[in-house]
Design a protein around this motif. Structure first.
Motif, PDB file in Angstrom:
ATOM      1  N   MET A  65      -5.128   5.497   0.569  1.00  0.00           N
ATOM      2  CA  MET A  65      -4.097   4.408   0.432  1.00  0.00           C
ATOM      3  C   MET A  65      -4.424   3.724  -0.816  1.00  0.00           C
ATOM      4  O   MET A  65      -5.438   3.056  -0.849  1.00  0.00           O
ATOM      5  CB  MET A  65      -4.639   3.336   1.895  1.00  0.00           C
ATOM      6  CG  MET A  65      -4.549   4.282   3.239  1.00  0.00           C
ATOM      7  SD  MET A  65      -4.556   3.285   4.616  1.00  0.00           S
ATOM      8  CE  MET A  65      -5.151   4.438   5.899  1.00  0.00           C
ATOM      9  N   HIS A  87      -9.379   5.486   3.059  1.00  0.00           N
ATOM     10  CA  HIS A  87      -8.671   7.003   3.298  1.00  0.00           C
ATOM     11  C   HIS A  87      -8.811   6.972   4.663  1.00  0.00           C
ATOM     12  O   HIS A  87      -9.188   6.392   5.445  1.00  0.00           O
ATOM     13  CB  HIS A  87      -9.922   7.914   2.612  1.00  0.00           C
ATOM     14  CG  HIS A  87     -10.180   7.949   1.320  1.00  0.00           C
ATOM     15  ND1 HIS A  87     -10.679   8.900   0.498  1.00  0.00           N
ATOM     16  CD2 HIS A  87      -9.470   6.949   0.172  1.00  0.00           C
ATOM     17  CE1 HIS A  87     -10.354   8.508  -0.817  1.00  0.00           C
ATOM     18  NE2 HIS A  87      -9.909   7.593  -1.011  1.00  0.00           N
ATOM     19  N   VAL A 140       0.789  -1.222  -0.014  1.00  0.00           N
ATOM     20  CA  VAL A 140      -0.005  -0.093   0.037  1.00  0.00           C
ATOM     21  C   VAL A 140       0.904   1.363   0.017  1.00  0.00           C
ATOM     22  O   VAL A 140       1.534   1.498   0.674  1.00  0.00           O
ATOM     23  CB  VAL A 140      -0.933   0.043   1.393  1.00  0.00           C
ATOM     24  CG1 VAL A 140      -1.798   1.212   1.316  1.00  0.00           C
ATOM     25  CG2 VAL A 140      -1.840  -1.203   1.267  1.00  0.00           C
ATOM     26  N   THR A 144      -7.411   2.345  -4.888  1.00  0.00           N
ATOM     27  CA  THR A 144      -7.806   2.955  -3.477  1.00  0.00           C
ATOM     28  C   THR A 144      -8.687   2.054  -2.633  1.00  0.00           C
ATOM     29  O   THR A 144      -9.540   1.588  -3.113  1.00  0.00           O
ATOM     30  CB  THR A 144      -8.302   4.494  -3.498  1.00  0.00           C
ATOM     31  OG1 THR A 144      -8.443   4.867  -2.155  1.00  0.00           O
ATOM     32  CG2 THR A 144      -9.685   4.599  -4.226  1.00  0.00           C
ATOM     33  N   SER A 162      -3.498   0.586  -3.015  1.00  0.00           N
ATOM     34  CA  SER A 162      -2.946  -0.695  -3.002  1.00  0.00           C
ATOM     35  C   SER A 162      -2.734  -1.328  -4.342  1.00  0.00           C
ATOM     36  O   SER A 162      -3.362  -1.148  -5.239  1.00  0.00           O
ATOM     37  CB  SER A 162      -3.862  -1.379  -2.096  1.00  0.00           C
ATOM     38  OG  SER A 162      -3.642  -2.797  -2.204  1.00  0.00           O
ATOM     39  N   CYS A 199      -4.195  -1.789   4.947  1.00  0.00           N
ATOM     40  CA  CYS A 199      -4.769  -0.395   4.983  1.00  0.00           C
ATOM     41  C   CYS A 199      -5.258  -0.294   6.590  1.00  0.00           C
ATOM     42  O   CYS A 199      -4.895   0.971   7.033  1.00  0.00           O
ATOM     43  CB  CYS A 199      -5.827  -0.325   4.192  1.00  0.00           C
ATOM     44  SG  CYS A 199      -5.322  -0.268   2.394  1.00  0.00           S
ATOM     45  N   LEU A 207       1.070   5.361  -0.131  1.00  0.00           N
ATOM     46  CA  LEU A 207       0.070   6.594   0.444  1.00  0.00           C
ATOM     47  C   LEU A 207       0.192   7.772  -0.276  1.00  0.00           C
ATOM     48  O   LEU A 207       1.146   8.531  -0.559  1.00  0.00           O
ATOM     49  CB  LEU A 207       0.398   6.837   1.932  1.00  0.00           C
ATOM     50  CG  LEU A 207       0.545   5.516   2.721  1.00  0.00           C
ATOM     51  CD1 LEU A 207       1.197   5.824   4.181  1.00  0.00           C
ATOM     52  CD2 LEU A 207      -0.756   5.045   3.063  1.00  0.00           C
ATOM     53  N   ILE A 260      -2.207   0.582   8.888  1.00  0.00           N
ATOM     54  CA  ILE A 260      -1.809   1.787   8.557  1.00  0.00           C
ATOM     55  C   ILE A 260      -2.670   2.828   9.643  1.00  0.00           C
ATOM     56  O   ILE A 260      -2.108   3.896  10.267  1.00  0.00           O
ATOM     57  CB  ILE A 260      -1.757   2.181   6.976  1.00  0.00           C
ATOM     58  CG1 ILE A 260      -0.885   1.296   6.506  1.00  0.00           C
ATOM     59  CG2 ILE A 260      -1.608   3.584   6.849  1.00  0.00           C
ATOM     60  CD1 ILE A 260      -0.614   1.155   5.045  1.00  0.00           C
TER      61      ILE A 260
END
Ligand code: FMN
Length: 457
Positions: A367, A435, A285, A432, A369, A390, A287, A393
């Motif tokens: 994010m 968020h 992932v 994505t 991926s 994700c 950013l 994170i």
């Protein structure tokens, strides 16, 4: 995974937990697989964790020989935490999006567990070679439970020391024996009626994991971990328990560039071990940041490339107007690139389903991926794990923000096609999946906060 507070507004009262969850719906269930432990249990057992009581419900008592067989590949004591999801708990409200929300929640739970274990000096590893079928047997989950099917997600091994060659599977013979043990109890059912979301069932079946033969490179257990957190004198327990999602951002709080760099350096899997070492690969992932209020960094769109090997591919695939200028004000080790300068508040709000929390904080993010090519090469079973990364994170962001006296909020509601359009992505090799936003929260004084336990329901 426990409750962390009760909230009260007028007559309404609701519980909140250490781990966040889309819509506070908490589809994630947790199990403990434990050896006999003094003053805890005289036999090995498998138990379900009940957050409201902060208690364990025994599902299955195991014999010592079965436990020995199950853990024969470990040279030191180990216990396991199993995680499962009940899609219906999200689907009744969010329909097909429930699949993504459940797996993002799993990611948050994984990081919450890993960080808690780390605060005790313990180490976590997901048993990535186990199949979904094996997990179902180990957690005693029926194939179908009155339309509220509980899907096994993963098993985490917890050890006191870091294992050089992590164990990634358990002996099938032991799992078969456990499945035949005497299981107690039956899960409660939430709803008297339910709606069948075929798409979710189809995706869940498609993503069932077979046993695999993945391996982890020898872990350099003496690796130097990047420690830049001299400013953090906070108490981990207090921080973990006070974590909250911002419901609205104040449109005025700024953080310093140094704080921003520190915060995002915690998201680099190579430089920081916990919680990203839970998965064999946790750099799928990348950013994208929409910087709004960071003193010392111009507002605009930035990219943190967590996997340096895909930088060239990203540059080729993404919008050709992006300048890819490496930020010189941060450490060399932080691969942070400016893509575009300018006010991105309205853009980020629009991309996050018009939610103002995406524009009113210090920064928000996408994010992004690895997707189609990676899934085709590896297998559909990897799909949930992309969300887990994700969610992990997100959990780190929540706690780091809390430690800086600001707050984060996961944003599971976003418009993916416009995001890809803005980024210039024309195929599905990157998508994505989540968020997030971080900023100064507005607190609602009308809502009372009560202790998690000891005051009744
Ligand atoms: C995966 C995920 C997606 C979320 N999506 C949104 C969102 O789109 N908008 C929002 O305001 N909050 C969102 N949240 C925040 C949740 O509403 C929040 O976690 C929940 O109400 C529990 O509150 P707490 O985080 O303070 O414990 C999300 C949280 C998670 C974990």
């Amino acid at each position: 995974m426990a409750l962390s507070a009760w909230k009260q507004a007028g007559e309404s009262r609701w519980a909140l937990r250490v781990n966040p969850s889309s819509g506070n719906l908490h589809p994630t269930e947790v199990y403990l697989l434990s050896p006999a432990i003094d003053n805890f249990s005289s036999t090995p057992l498998i138990a379900h964790y009940a957050p409201q009581e902060h208690g364990l419900e025994t599902r299955c008592v195991l014999t010592n020989p079965i436990w020995k067989l199950l853990t024969e590949d470990y040279s030191e004591p180990v216990l396991f935490i199993g995680i499962s999801s009940i899609y219906w708990r999200e689907a009744w409200k969010y329909g097909t999006r429930a699949f993504r929300y459940c797996h993002l929640d799993v990611g948050h739970a994984l990081a919450a567990i890993s960080l808690s274990a780390a605060s005790l000096g313990w180490h976590c590893q997901i048993l990535e070679n186990c199949s979904t079928r094996q997990l179902r047997m180990l957690l005693g989950l029926p194939d179908n439970h009155k339309n509220e099917t509980e899907q096994p997600d993963c098993l985490i091994a917890i050890t006191q020391t870091k294992i050089k060659y992590p164990v990634l599977s358990l002996p099938d013979q032991a799992i078969q024996q456990i499945a035949l043990c005497d299981w107690q109890g039956e899960a409660n059912v939430l709803s008297s009626t339910s709606v069948c979301w075929d798409v979710i069932n189809t995706i869940a079946i498609t993503c069932e994991k077979p046993t695999t033969q993945l391996s982890v490179a020898n872990r350099d257990i003496h690796k130097e971990i990047m420690r830049q957190h001299a400013h953090l004198t906070v108490n981990a327990q207090q921080l973990i328990q006070q974590r909250r999602s911002a419901v609205a951002m104040d449109k005025q709080t700024y953080i310093q560039a140094e704080q921003f760099y520190q915060l995002i350096s915690r998201l680099m899997p190579e430089q920081v071990e916990t919680p990203f070492n839970l998965l064999i690969s946790a750099a799928r992932v990348q950013l994208i940041f929409f910087v709004h209020r960071v003193e010392g960094i111009k507002p605009g769109v930035y990219c943190l490339v967590r996997d340096s090997e895909i930088l060239t591919e990203l540059k080729q695939l993404m919008n050709e107007q992006f300048v890819w200028q490496k930020l010189k004000t941060c450490s060399e080790k932080l691969p942070l690139f400016c893509l575009l300068e300018g006010d991105a508040k309205l853009l980020s709000q629009k991309l996050s389903c018009q939610q103002e929390i995406a524009s009113d904080g210090c920064f928000s993010m996408v994010m992004l991926s690895q997707f189609k090519k990676t899934l085709q090469n590896t297998g559909a079973w990897l799909y949930p794990q992309l969300y887990w990364e994700c969610g992990m994170i997100g959990q780190v962001l929540y706690l780091e923000a809390e430690a800086m006296n600001i707050q984060g909020t996961g944003i599971g509601c976003f418009f993916d096609d416009p995001v890809h359009e803005f980024l210039g992505l024309q195929n599905m090799n990157f998508q994505t999946l989540y968020h997030f936003t971080v900023g100064g929260a507005i607190h609602d004084d009308r809502v009372l906060t009560l202790p998690a336990y000891g005051t009744g329901k």
